[in-house]
Every structure is written in C-alpha cells, then in structure tokens.
Enzyme design. Structure first.
Site, PDB file in Angstrom:
ATOM      1  N   LYS A   7     -19.706 -19.286   2.187  1.00  0.00           N
ATOM      2  CA  LYS A   7     -20.029 -20.036   3.351  1.00  0.00           C
ATOM      3  C   LYS A   7     -21.385 -20.294   3.219  1.00  0.00           C
ATOM      4  O   LYS A   7     -22.371 -19.614   3.055  1.00  0.00           O
ATOM      5  CB  LYS A   7     -19.890 -18.948   4.623  1.00  0.00           C
ATOM      6  CG  LYS A   7     -20.059 -19.637   5.921  1.00  0.00           C
ATOM      7  CD  LYS A   7     -21.225 -20.353   6.339  1.00  0.00           C
ATOM      8  CE  LYS A   7     -22.456 -19.591   6.856  1.00  0.00           C
ATOM      9  NZ  LYS A   7     -23.422 -20.205   7.155  1.00  0.00           N
ATOM     10  N   GLY A  64     -19.882 -23.842   8.052  1.00  0.00           N
ATOM     11  CA  GLY A  64     -19.832 -23.214   9.263  1.00  0.00           C
ATOM     12  C   GLY A  64     -21.133 -22.370   9.543  1.00  0.00           C
ATOM     13  O   GLY A  64     -22.098 -22.507   8.784  1.00  0.00           O
ATOM     14  N   GLY A 124     -23.510 -19.206  10.675  1.00  0.00           N
ATOM     15  CA  GLY A 124     -23.707 -17.683  10.260  1.00  0.00           C
ATOM     16  C   GLY A 124     -23.106 -16.840  11.203  1.00  0.00           C
ATOM     17  O   GLY A 124     -21.908 -16.229  10.691  1.00  0.00           O
ATOM     18  N   PRO A 125     -23.262 -16.735  12.487  1.00  0.00           N
ATOM     19  CA  PRO A 125     -22.704 -15.678  13.346  1.00  0.00           C
ATOM     20  C   PRO A 125     -21.245 -15.918  13.308  1.00  0.00           C
ATOM     21  O   PRO A 125     -20.496 -15.123  13.831  1.00  0.00           O
ATOM     22  CB  PRO A 125     -23.299 -15.841  14.764  1.00  0.00           C
ATOM     23  CG  PRO A 125     -24.579 -16.401  14.268  1.00  0.00           C
ATOM     24  CD  PRO A 125     -24.449 -17.406  12.950  1.00  0.00           C
ATOM     25  N   CYS A 178     -38.121 -17.294  -2.075  1.00  0.00           N
ATOM     26  CA  CYS A 178     -38.222 -15.714  -2.006  1.00  0.00           C
ATOM     27  C   CYS A 178     -39.081 -14.807  -2.915  1.00  0.00           C
ATOM     28  O   CYS A 178     -39.819 -13.934  -2.415  1.00  0.00           O
ATOM     29  CB  CYS A 178     -36.890 -15.215  -1.744  1.00  0.00           C
ATOM     30  SG  CYS A 178     -35.755 -15.524  -3.295  1.00  0.00           S
ATOM     31  N   GLU A 232     -43.031 -11.635   5.280  1.00  0.00           N
ATOM     32  CA  GLU A 232     -42.549 -12.688   4.589  1.00  0.00           C
ATOM     33  C   GLU A 232     -42.959 -13.840   5.530  1.00  0.00           C
ATOM     34  O   GLU A 232     -42.105 -14.234   6.381  1.00  0.00           O
ATOM     35  CB  GLU A 232     -41.132 -12.968   4.111  1.00  0.00           C
ATOM     36  CG  GLU A 232     -40.811 -14.161   3.225  1.00  0.00           C
ATOM     37  CD  GLU A 232     -39.385 -13.805   2.508  1.00  0.00           C
ATOM     38  OE1 GLU A 232     -38.472 -13.532   3.485  1.00  0.00           O
ATOM     39  OE2 GLU A 232     -39.192 -14.001   1.256  1.00  0.00           O
ATOM     40  N   GLU A 283     -29.575 -10.301  -1.706  1.00  0.00           N
ATOM     41  CA  GLU A 283     -30.795 -10.848  -2.432  1.00  0.00           C
ATOM     42  C   GLU A 283     -31.593 -11.260  -1.211  1.00  0.00           C
ATOM     43  O   GLU A 283     -31.164 -12.262  -0.493  1.00  0.00           O
ATOM     44  CB  GLU A 283     -30.411 -11.826  -3.189  1.00  0.00           C
ATOM     45  CG  GLU A 283     -31.409 -12.163  -4.391  1.00  0.00           C
ATOM     46  CD  GLU A 283     -32.294 -12.993  -3.841  1.00  0.00           C
ATOM     47  OE1 GLU A 283     -33.778 -12.528  -3.376  1.00  0.00           O
ATOM     48  OE2 GLU A 283     -32.445 -14.250  -3.799  1.00  0.00           O
TER      49      GLU A 283
END
Ligand code: NAP
Ligand code: MG
Length: 472
Positions: A170, A201, A203-204, A279, A379, A245
């Site tokens: 996903k 799609g 995330g939730p 990141c 961040e 990660e």
C-alpha cells in the site's frame, strides 16, 4: 491526466471493488496529473488471498531462481529509469537531477544488491548438532511513504522477495504513480502471479485493513511516528512480525579540528536535498562555540544558494514540498522557531519571492537554537536547519543524544580515529564519518523512537526470515 482504474493483484491489473479515486497532484503546479483507485478492505482481501496462494510456491523456489527474477526486476526498473525520474518529479516535486540520481538510481542499485544477496545468502547453517533453516516469514504487508517513494518500496520488496516472502504493497496516496511503474516492472520481470500485489488507497482505509489483516504475517512500515506507533500496537496485539522505519532528528557534529567550510556546506546540502523531506537528514548542526559565528555565516550563505524553482528545470536544486498540508506544517515550525527565540538567519515562513503557485518553502537556517526548543526536538520534514552551539566534546555528545530519535548522523574531525571515537558514543543507527559515502549494503534503521528493525543489505534480508532448528 492519466486516469487509472486498475490495481495489480494476482498478476493482473484488476478494477477496484469500490469506485473511490485518489487525485494525484503535481506540487509545483498544483494541477491534477492523474487518478488512481482508492482501494478498500475488499481489495486488500483479494490481494492478501493472492499473496497467500502464491506463498508456498515462491517460498519453495530455489534462491538462485528468486535471484534471477530479482535481477530481471532490477533490469525492468533500469529500463524505466527516465520515466521513473519524471514521474517522481511530477508527483513529489523533487528536482529532476535529484530524481534521476536518487529516486530512480538508488532503487535500481538496491534491487541489484538483492539479486546478488538472494543468490549468495546461506538459508541454512549448522550450529553444534543442529541444522538451522532460515525460512520466509510469510505474507508481508508493506506500507510506504511519499518522500523516497520508489526507494522505500524497493527497500521492502527486494529483500522480502529474496527471502521467499510474498507481499501486498500500500503506497502513499501522494505518490501512487511510481508504485504503478514498479508493478509494471514486476510483471515484466516474470515473477509468478500473486508474489507481489499492489493496492493503492488511503492510509486509514487500505493501510489499516492491510496492517490488521489476519492473512498478513509481517507488517513493514515506513512513515510518521504517530502511524508507526499504531501499526506497532496492531502487530503486537496480533503477534505479528513488525518493522518500523520512522522519523529522525539527526545531529551533524562538527568537531573543533574539522574542515569547517566543508562540513557546514555538505551539512546544508544534506538538509536541503529533497526539500528537507528525508528521515535521515542532519537537521541539527552542532558547532563548537569558538567557531560558531563563522559556521552560521557559512550556513546562511550556503542555504541562500538553494533557490526554489521549477523541478523540471535541470538547474533547480530546491523543489516544492509534497503537498499543502506539509507546507503548512513546515512553515508552522518556522514560526514556532521564531516565537521561541531562535535567530532566523536565512529563509523564513513566507512564500519565496516570485513564486505564485506550488507548495514552496524558503531554505531556512536558524542560529541560537537550544536543545529544549521545539525546532531542536521535533521532525520538521522541510528545508530547515537548526545550528546549535556546544562548549566541549562532552557537551556535544550530550546534545547530540538528547533526542527521542536516533536514525542517522554525522561527525567531522581532522583525524578519522577522533571522529570514530565520537561516533561510538552516538545513540543512532548510522553515522557518516567525514562525509561518508552512501553504502546500499549498510544496515539502515533507528535507535530509540526512530524505529524497529533494519533495512538494506544482508541485515535487511534477515528481517524477512524466521528460523527453524532441526536437531540430530
Ligand atoms: P504517514 O501518514 O505516516 O504515511 C506513511 C504511510 O502510512 C502512507 O502510506 C499512509 O497512507 C499510511 N497510513 C496513514 N495512516 C495509516 C493508518 N492508520 N494505518 C495504516 N497506514 C496508514 O506520514 P505522512 O502523514 O504522509 O507524513 C507526516 C509526517 O511523517 C512527516 O511530516 C514526517 O515528519 C513523517 N514522515 C516520515 C517519513 C520517514 O521516512 N521516516 C516518511 C514520511 C513522513 P496515506 O499516504 O494515505 O496517508
Ligand atoms: Mg498521511
């Protein structure tokens, strides 16, 4: 505008169960450049069923044959290098030169490393009177973000496939087009149907359904700490393997003996790359008090050279952020930095001059940043550097480690041994010594809240294996 209606499931492009769509926006022009289906739990079910059905066959395939298929996948990606770069520039906004070198180049390299590792890895070992078998974990659910969209897919798919796992991906809703190119490459590489499946799609909905699915044995996630925590809780509750990660707030420590100009300039470049959406970016630069003012001056001048511009122009070094929400988040942090008393020495929260559209943020440098400030702790995920002062080496160690994150970092010193001695004291997963060099075989992953597990190279491969021991 490309309107896509299929998802890659069981070796075929199939229409989605529902009729929802996701609009893909070019962040430099704010124009819609394509649509993809918004997958639902029903699509995830179909994809997981395909991956489960394909698992016994792929797990039993000789490693040499798996290696050959991954090699073919690498070649299929390499054949699409230019399309991949143009697609990432269009959906993420990364400058084209960076897209070519990194967004397209890096995943091709990483896929190549796993073609080799799959062939060379020992999937059996002898320990005393036992024979230990390293077997695939099973069906992997991979959930990836938008910041290095193809790299993050390949960093999960290549080791998972090398290990003999099958999978469902996903990808991030902001960057689904390059994920489709990856699925095309999978199809061309001759992987058996169901070994790799793609469900686009949000995330939730699709992401959550995948993480919760009973047919998924392992969830591998890259993204925010907030979602990572949720995924970790779901996986923990179901006793599933999990790899996370997450974010970072990495320190770039310039020791007093270092080449200051080089360390600061490369440090600024590291933060501005990909518009700061990295990141592992070295977003805290630590400089000794005696050289602090000089460092701030060099950093401000270096940052000013990152003029925001059209990412398709080969001369552009700083593109827009991925979407309007990220721009608001980043400019919000810049305002917080100012209100908490940091000194703005380059950039700022206002839109860059002459820019009428696109989610651009000015390259920003703060001086006088102290460890308790929000911009030193959280961040930001934008082109924003905090320059911090230390008094002596002990102070530098303390400030560098004063973070809930521990993903990456850098140390600079005249003498390599001095830099290595300092690097040993850092609580972080990677440290680049005097600029280092990116190594696709080096384990990548976090200490502390930066995550669980490691990606890339042989360490990345073993994440997807479980052991069975036979006693004689
Ligand atoms: P995110 O929400 O964590 O997105 C990462 C992936 O997780 C995407 O595929 C996302 O889908 C999916 N997801 C979201 N909610 C989910 C849920 N409840 N269950 C399962 N999957 C879910 O990250 P973001 O909102 O795009 O970015 C926010 C911040 O996260 C950034 O500002 C940055 O600080 C951090 N971040 C870190 C990294 C990294 O490499 N470590 C990467 C990206 C972002 P959607 O695309 O549909 O949201
Ligand atoms: Mg999100």
């Amino acid at each position: 505008m490309q309107a896509h209606n299929g998802m890659y499931i069981d070796g075929d492009w199939r229409p989605a169960a529902g009729d929802g769509t996701i609009e893909v926006v070019n962040p430099a022009t704010e124009e819609i450049i394509g649509t993809v289906p918004a997958g639902t739990a029903e699509d995830v079910d179909a994809a997981v069923a395909a991956a489960r059905a394909a698992l016994p066959g792929w797990a039993a395939t000789e490693p040499a044959e798996r290696a050959a298929r991954i090699g073919a996948l690498r070649d299929a990606l390499a054949a699409r290098r230019e399309t991949i770069a143009a697609t990432v520039t269009a959906e993420l906004g990364a400058p084209l030169s960076f897209s070519e070198a990194v967004h397209a180049g890096l995943p091709i390299t990483v896929a190549g490393t796993y073609a080799t590792l799959a062939a060379e890895h020992s999937f059996e070992e002898k320990l005393g009177t036992s024979r230990v078998l390293h077997e695939p974990v099973g069906v992997v659910g991979a959930i990836t973000p938008w910041n290095y969209p193809l790299h993050q897919i390949v960093a999960k798919a290549a080791p998972a496939l090398a290990a003999g796992c099958t999978m469902v991906l996903k990808p991030a809703e902001d960057t689904p087009l390059v994920a489709r190119l990856f699925a095309e490459a999978v199809a061309e590489a001759g992987l058996p149907a169901g070994v790799f499946n793609l469900v686009t799609g949000v995330g939730p909905v699709a992401g959550q359904a995948l993480a919760e699915h009973e047919g998924v044995d392992m969830v591998s996630f890259t993204g925010s700490t907030a979602v990572g925590r949720r995924i970790g809780a779901i996986a923990g509750g179901a006793i599933k393997r999990v790899a996370l990660e997450l974010g970072g707030k990495s320190a770039n420590v310039v020791l007093p003996s270092a080449d200051l100009v080089k360390a600061v300039k490369i440090g600024v470049g590291n933060v501005m790359a990909n518009a700061g959406q990295t990141c592992s970016a070295w977003t805290r630069m630590l400089v000794h008090a005696d050289r602090y003012d000089e460092a701030v001056e060099i950093a401000a001048a270096a940052a000013a050279k990152y003029v925001p511009g059209d990412p398709t122009d080969p001369a552009t070094r700083l593109g827009p952020l991925v979407n309007a929400a990220q721009r608001e988040r980043v400019t919000g942090y810049i305002r917080t930095g100012i209100s908490e008393g940091a000194d703005l020495v380059a950039g700022g929260p206002d839109a860059p001059e002459g820019v009428e559209r696109g989610y651009y943020v000015r390259p920003t440098v703060f001086a006088g940043v102290t460890p308790e400030m929000t911009i030193a702790r959280e961040e930001i995920f934008g082109p924003v550097l905090s320059v911090m002062r230390y008094e002596d080496v002990e102070d530098a160690v303390r400030i560098a480690n004063d973070s809930s994150y521990g993903l990456a970092g850098a140390v600079w010193a005249a003498d390599e041994a001095e830099a290595v001695a300092f690097a040993r004291r850092l609580q972080t997963g990677q440290v680049d010594v005097n600029g280092g060099r990116f190594n696709p075989l080096a384990p990548f992953g976090g200490y502390k809240r930066s995550g669980v597990g490691r990606e890339l190279g042989p360490h990345g491969l073993t994440e997807y294996l479980q052991t069975k021991s036979l006693q004689f």
